[in-house]
Scaffold this motif. Sequence first.
Motif: not given
Length: 298
Positions: A196-202
């Motif tokens: 799986a990948g990942s993200t954030v609202g930086l």
Amino acid sequence: MSQTVKAIAESINIMGKRSGGAMKERNPAPIQEMAKEESKAGAAYLDLNIGPARKDGTELMPWVVQTVEAVTDTPLCLDTTNAEAMAAGFKVVKNRANAIMNSISAQPERMQKLIPVAAEAGCNVIALLWGPEGMPRDSNERAAMAVDLMMALAEAGIPNEKMLFDPIATPITLGADQIASGLEFLSMLSDIAPGAGSTVGLSNVSNGVADHLRKYLDRTYLIMLMKYGISTAIVNSYDAELMAICKGERADLVNMVHGMMDGNDPGTAGLAGTALEHYKTYKVLSGQTVFSESWLEL
Ligand code: THG
């Protein structure tokens, strides 16, 4: 090879000065200019954030999608809390398999409505670690929520490779503990959901901080996330330095911050360019310096 992060450009949103008014007036030109600017800056995806859009979401989201697709082939990231608007948007997206649904949270109602839409579209999905009781309190609650979301998505036939887990970035003004817990979750992710990948609202991290200081928090936080292999981030693509970090062009800053995360403090004497600002900002984000708006003067 330097580490890279796929940038999801955040600026086309209903709150923005240029894009918000244009959305309300259905004026395509400002949105199309921004879509071209964000693509040119190197964005891998364009986030199209219409907010809750309670009144006209099912009409607004398809309009924004088609407005942007008329001028660029950059894949899209549809961002709304309105499930009907999300479904309406995915009906018209050209390149559905490469698009991102932003987001499905661990709230039963949202999962029931949107998982079938995502499965049908074959798109990528941001799995937002936000549950019925709101924000998870620590990395264990994040892990439990991630498992729930992964199971529900897998049951609908969505593979781990299409999932992007978002541990939720919180403002540094609330303290460094939540930031540490998001990073800790990322370090666990490959065991929870392999592939799986990942993200954030930086820019959440710098929410409420004076404008001229925000960029240091956003950039340094991205570098910290990179230590745990973050694959994408929702970013302000108008910050060229931040985009350079995403493209793997700032190995100097990345190596310095990653070294500090391993316990190697370089000291301030030999720091050139903006390295000193990023050094001081790391101390704030890691909780070694208490946040105040004068942290760069310390
Ligand atoms: N996770 C996921 N999606 C998200 C978020 C997240 N989507 C929304 C948000 N958080 C990320 N998007 C933005 C968009 C704009 C800004 C911050 C986050 C922003 N804008 C400037 C401001 O408000 O000062 C400029 C606005 C303007 O253009 O005038 O900060 O966490 N999955």
